[in-house]
Structures are given as structure tokens and as C-alpha cells.
Design an enzyme around this catalytic site. Sequence first.
Site, PDB file in Angstrom:
ATOM      1  N   ASP A  23      42.463  26.202  22.944  1.00  0.00           N
ATOM      2  CA  ASP A  23      41.926  26.906  21.777  1.00  0.00           C
ATOM      3  C   ASP A  23      41.350  25.885  20.802  1.00  0.00           C
ATOM      4  OD1 ASP A  23      41.400  28.807  19.821  1.00  0.00           O
ATOM      5  OD2 ASP A  23      43.453  28.737  19.022  1.00  0.00           O
ATOM      6  N   ASP A  27      42.696  30.811  16.771  1.00  0.00           N
ATOM      7  CA  ASP A  27      43.092  32.230  16.889  1.00  0.00           C
ATOM      8  C   ASP A  27      44.159  32.438  17.971  1.00  0.00           C
ATOM      9  OD1 ASP A  27      41.648  31.908  19.216  1.00  0.00           O
ATOM     10  OD2 ASP A  27      40.306  33.612  18.888  1.00  0.00           O
ATOM     11  N   ASP A  31      39.118  29.008  24.325  1.00  0.00           N
ATOM     12  CA  ASP A  31      37.699  29.344  24.177  1.00  0.00           C
ATOM     13  C   ASP A  31      36.823  28.328  24.910  1.00  0.00           C
ATOM     14  OD1 ASP A  31      37.809  27.147  22.324  1.00  0.00           O
ATOM     15  OD2 ASP A  31      38.440  28.563  20.760  1.00  0.00           O
ATOM     16  N   ASP A 100      33.030  34.043  37.411  1.00  0.00           N
ATOM     17  CA  ASP A 100      33.689  35.168  38.036  1.00  0.00           C
ATOM     18  C   ASP A 100      32.700  36.325  38.066  1.00  0.00           C
ATOM     19  OD1 ASP A 100      36.029  36.793  38.914  1.00  0.00           O
ATOM     20  OD2 ASP A 100      37.139  35.154  37.976  1.00  0.00           O
ATOM     21  N   ASP A 208      35.340  38.919  42.510  1.00  0.00           N
ATOM     22  CA  ASP A 208      36.580  39.666  42.324  1.00  0.00           C
ATOM     23  C   ASP A 208      36.668  40.850  43.294  1.00  0.00           C
ATOM     24  OD1 ASP A 208      38.898  39.880  40.391  1.00  0.00           O
ATOM     25  OD2 ASP A 208      38.063  41.899  40.144  1.00  0.00           O
ATOM     26  N   GLU A 273      37.109  37.066  46.683  1.00  0.00           N
ATOM     27  CA  GLU A 273      38.536  37.345  46.552  1.00  0.00           C
ATOM     28  C   GLU A 273      38.785  38.620  47.337  1.00  0.00           C
ATOM     29  OE1 GLU A 273      42.153  38.601  43.654  1.00  0.00           O
ATOM     30  OE2 GLU A 273      40.237  39.628  43.711  1.00  0.00           O
ATOM     31  N   HIS A 345      45.510  32.899  38.548  1.00  0.00           N
ATOM     32  CA  HIS A 345      45.987  33.603  37.351  1.00  0.00           C
ATOM     33  C   HIS A 345      46.750  34.877  37.680  1.00  0.00           C
ATOM     34  CE1 HIS A 345      42.372  35.539  38.654  1.00  0.00           C
ATOM     35  NE2 HIS A 345      42.633  36.565  37.869  1.00  0.00           N
ATOM     36  N   ASP A 346      46.857  35.236  38.961  1.00  0.00           N
ATOM     37  CA  ASP A 346      47.591  36.449  39.356  1.00  0.00           C
ATOM     38  C   ASP A 346      48.938  36.143  39.998  1.00  0.00           C
ATOM     39  OD1 ASP A 346      45.443  38.110  38.604  1.00  0.00           O
ATOM     40  OD2 ASP A 346      44.534  38.002  40.608  1.00  0.00           O
TER      41      ASP A 346
HETATM   42  O1  ISL Z   1      47.478  39.628  42.964  1.00  0.00           O
HETATM   43  C1  ISL Z   1      47.541  40.800  43.193  1.00  0.00           C
HETATM   44  C2  ISL Z   1      48.289  41.350  44.359  1.00  0.00           C
HETATM   45  O2  ISL Z   1      49.232  40.432  44.805  1.00  0.00           O
HETATM   46  C3  ISL Z   1      46.986  41.757  42.270  1.00  0.00           C
HETATM   47  O3  ISL Z   1      47.719  41.544  41.108  1.00  0.00           O
HETATM   48  C4  ISL Z   1      45.538  41.569  41.860  1.00  0.00           C
HETATM   49  O4  ISL Z   1      45.276  42.537  40.914  1.00  0.00           O
HETATM   50  C5  ISL Z   1      44.525  41.711  42.949  1.00  0.00           C
HETATM   51  O5  ISL Z   1      44.691  40.619  43.784  1.00  0.00           O
HETATM   52  C6  ISL Z   1      43.079  41.697  42.413  1.00  0.00           C
HETATM   53  O6  ISL Z   1      42.869  40.682  41.492  1.00  0.00           O
HETATM   54  C7  ISL Z   1      41.657  40.591  40.803  1.00  0.00           C
HETATM   55  O7  ISL Z   1      41.175  41.824  40.320  1.00  0.00           O
HETATM   56  C8  ISL Z   1      41.938  42.469  39.293  1.00  0.00           C
HETATM   57  C9  ISL Z   1      42.363  41.519  38.177  1.00  0.00           C
HETATM   58  O8  ISL Z   1      43.359  42.131  37.415  1.00  0.00           O
HETATM   59  C10 ISL Z   1      42.871  40.204  38.710  1.00  0.00           C
HETATM   60  O9  ISL Z   1      43.182  39.347  37.650  1.00  0.00           O
HETATM   61  C11 ISL Z   1      41.813  39.662  39.618  1.00  0.00           C
HETATM   62  O10 ISL Z   1      42.092  38.371  40.068  1.00  0.00           O
HETATM   63  C12 ISL Z   1      41.072  43.566  38.752  1.00  0.00           C
HETATM   64  O11 ISL Z   1      39.832  43.048  38.362  1.00  0.00           O
END
Ligand code: ISL
Length: 593
Positions: A23, A27, A31, A100, A208, A273, A345-346
Site C-alpha cells: 500500500d 488506505d 495499489d 488476469d 480465470d 486456470e 490467492h485461492d
Molecule cells: O480454488 C478453488 C477451488 O479449490 C476455488 O476457490 C476457486 O474459486 C476456483 O478455483 C476459481 O478461481 C478463480 O475464479 C473465482 C475467483 O474467486 C478466484 O479467486 C479465481 O482464482 C471466480 O472468479
Amino acid sequence: TPGDAPWWTRSVVYQVYPRSFQDTDGDGIGDLPGITRRLDYLERLGVDVVWLSPVYRSPQADNGYDISDYEDVDPLFGSLADLDALIEGLHARGMKLVMDLVVNHTSDEHPWFVESRSSAQSPRRDWYWWRPAREGMEPGAPGAEPTNWRSFFGGSAWRFDEASGEYYLHLFDPKQPDLNWENPDVREAVYAMMRRWLDRGVDGFRMDVINLISKDVAPDGSLPDGEVHWGTYGDGSPHYTDGPRVHEFLAEMHREVFAPYLAQGREILTVGETPGVTVEHGVRYTDPDRREVDMVFQFEHMGIDHGATRYDPVRWDLADLKATLGRWQAGLAHRGWNALYWDNHDQPRVVSRFGDDSPEHRVASAKALALLLHLHRGTPYVYQGEELAMTNAPFTRIEQYQDVESLGYFRELTGRTGAPRLRTDGEMLAVLAHASRDHARTPVQWDASANAGFTTGTPWLEVNPNHTTINAEAAWADEDSVLHFYRRLVALRREEPVVALGDFRMLLPDHEAVYAFTRALDATGPDGTTVRDELLVLVNVGGVPQDVPAGTLTGWEDASVLVTTHPGRADDGTRPGAVGHLEPWEGRVLRRT
Ligand code: ISL
């Protein structure tokens, strides 16, 4: 051969989740100027490409994966000028930027959806999936949804719209309506948007959930129900995962968007993905002759520690991990290419998940897992903080979580949505403490100061208190740190063709602690003869010392050590058989001499 291989076979990609990176305006949310400020860090680490999670305009229902304007940057993250400055800064340092691309769905606040929703006669009605209630049922009544599909974030995948009396499909949050890729106007609008970004200077896209864009729709427009495995809703995934037209759409996208740029010599990276993707489809997505995408993120190895959902933890074992990673290595050995990752990030933090985040083993286990992954064939992805061996967050209260998925499942499984109660609050908190997506999202730990140098304000998600010891500043100061180890692994891929391109062969598939494989590449020597370069990778995935079964070491007795997680020990050669002895979480790469 090494000379013909695409540039990204020698590259490592670094993922930035902008909200949690750096950041600069106080905030509490990271960013774009923050990323630009940290470019020296990325350059020193040596990565080739930065994948930036979404920074487009968004109501932030899913931290930017719900886009309301594909053409602009969300003021939360800065401006288009800030993005241009970032691209310029990366390019000046020889790095690329991959954006993305979230086009399975938009935000419900995107003008396309606003118009689509405005009436059943809207010219954009067909841009999304609008369907009437189930035959003979009262629209809006429980169970009247057009199909029984469960959303990824819990509850039904359909939202009833009072005004028009119809439902729209949202595989994710209700604020993420699915685009209808059957409609050619939708596809052309997406392609035009992608071209504008390439013209602006971005070097590719991480796409995505791109394998979910083709739904199994019947000629009469109906969609099939899914099997009910648990709870009220069914599993719709067989009806939209790697769907009937997905390869056609991706080939079209390649022709319409990428081909002209590639023909001009632009270096572009595309990675899909693809949750739930099979090896068969993985080969088809990434076979260079088919011209779809360069590589895909598969999810099988992310599933080994859970059951029906990630909120049903199960014990994992090393043989399963080898079976799945090995199957992908074998399946894409001749055609196609793997994307390699532990974290994004998931996912929870790998050192807490497959490693050991106790003070005793955190550093060694993080290095061992890094070595294991980075010596596979494919393009490795490093998620911010992974190179510091950041750990899961020590959250104990539901109020500490922000993730829409974690909160959705918490509400559903504890009976707060009206669905039957399947878990107590305490049970759900215990599960989230292992599995929540928020573990990846705590701010990057730059130094030991208050808020880890991430922000001068209040961070949007709590900083892990262990930043006082686990942070980038401390890691640079320590030659033995996980960070320096990642820096060496990144360099290794660029320098050693056998690491980038060598054939992969799994050894000891059933061994419960030692992960072992070879890599081999034939190269033509200066005198025209063929020289075989061969590596043996040995990793102890656990806290108990191991002796590698003797047969595995035949022919490797005199090998030299190319990389080791335990410098000063592995190659001491002071006692017979030392080459096959592994301390807890020790890993090494041997080169046949
Ligand atoms: O990781 C997952 C399953 O194990 C799910 O949480 C994930 O939502 C899925 O893999 C899809 O992920 C992507 O699309 C989603 C978004 O929330 C995730 O951050 C993104 O990486 C919807 O756009």
C-alpha cells in the site's frame, strides 16, 4: 530442442495479488504504485513475468474477480497511468506483465449485465444465462431454480430476478453473472477488449476459470441437473467443465486475438486456470499445434487433502501427490506444457499445508517443497510471500475472515442460510484455519515494523503477527533463507536446459517420505556427439531422516551436487552412502558425471 523451445519454458512467473502486496496511500489496501515501488525486489528475485490479479474497476464482491469495467483501473488500485508506469518499469527491467482475464462472468454492475437485466426484450438479454423457473413451479419458490446446480461459493447457482420473473446463472457469487459464450457478439466484445490490452503493452493473460465458459446446453436451451452428493444442491460441474465448445472458443480466441501479435514477433504468455481439468483436456488445451493456450493450471494436486469440498479435510499422503503430479508430467510429456504451482490467492500457504510451519522445520520444509516443484518440467509460478515461507494466518474468529467463499460456506454449513446444519461453528472455524483462501491474502511481510511495512494505515486483512521474524528484509540478510533459495531456483531454470526441458521420470512411486525423480536431456556437444545430461532429484518430504533405497542410487555414487537445501552437509562425502541420506526435509539435486 533447447534452441526452439518457447521463451516461457525457461521462465518463472510471480503472482501479485495487488490488494495485499504494498500500500502507498495509507488506505490499508495495496495499489499499483506499491508494486512499482517493489520492482527492485522482483528483479533481484529474478522472475521473468509478473501475473497481476485483477485491478479493473470492480465493486470488489470477490476482490476484483467481479469486473464492472474491463477498460479501466479501479481507483482503489490507482489509475491507468499507474498501470502504464508499472508496465514500463517491468519492461525496463526485462520483465513482462500478464493480466488476469475474467470473462466467464462479469460483475452484475457491468453495463452489459445492467442492460441485459433491464428487460426480457433487451438486445443484450442473451449475453447472460436467463432461464424461467422449473416447469410447473412457482417462480422464486424454493426448488424452482432452472437447475439444481450449487454455486462455487455455496447456495444455488441461480438468482431470481423479480422484475422479469426469470433467473440468471452465477457459478460464483450472485454478483458474478455468467456470460453466455454461445453468443458470438459476447465473444467478439471480449476479443476486442483483449486486443486493446495487448496494444497497451501487456504481455499476455491468465484466464480465470476459462474451462468453464462452455455450458452443456440442449438445442431447446435447457441445462441438465447435476447429481446431489451432499446438502440441497447438485454438482453441475460435469455440465460446464471442459464443456462441448470450449476448445473451439479458445482456438477462435487464439486466431482472433493472439495470432496477429505473435506473427509480428510479440512474446505473449497465455495460461488457463482450469479447475477440474483432466489430463486429456489438458493436452488438448496446451498442444502447440492446436493453438489454444500455452499452459494450464490443473487442480488435482490441490485436491489431495480434501473431500467433496475444500471444507472437508482429509489426510493426504505422498504417494497421492506423486501419482497426480506424475500423471500430469507423463500426460504432457510429448505434447502440451504444465504450469507448476503450490500457492495462489485461492489456496492456503504451502508451508502450512504440505510442509511444516513449526519454527523447527519451516525454513527447511519450504525449501524442500520449492525444490521438488521447481525441478519438475513446466513453468513454475511463485505466489507472493511463498518465497518468504509465509504461513497460514492464526485466525480464530469468523470476523477475522473476509473471503466471500469462506464466509459463504461458513453460513451454509452452519445452517445460517436455512440449509440443514452440517457443522458446528467451532468445526467450521477449525476447517477455515486450514483451508481458507484468506491465508494467502494476508499482507506481504516486508519487514519487522508495525504492519510489516505493508501499510501506514489499517490493513484490510490482519497482518500475520509472525512478520516480526518472517519478512523480506530479514530474508535478504540471511544467505540461507528461503528467499535466497528461490532466487537460486529461478536462475537455475534459465541456466540449465535440462531443468527447463529434460524428460521427467518418477522413481519410488509408493515411498511414503522420499520424493524422487530424474530429468534427462540429450544435447549435442561442440564436437557433434550427443551428451546426455542427467539429474536425480531427492527430497525428504517429512520430519524423519531417510535413507534412499540403495537401488535408486546405482550409478549415482559419484554424482556431483547441483543444488542442496542443506549446504555444507550433502556433499561432505565423509561417510559412505552419504549421498542417499536425507535429514528431515532435506532435498538435493545430483548431476551424473
Ligand atoms: O480454488 C478453488 C477451488 O479449490 C476455488 O476457490 C476457486 O474459486 C476456483 O478455483 C476459481 O478461481 C478463480 O475464479 C473465482 C475467483 O474467486 C478466484 O479467486 C479465481 O482464482 C471466480 O472468479
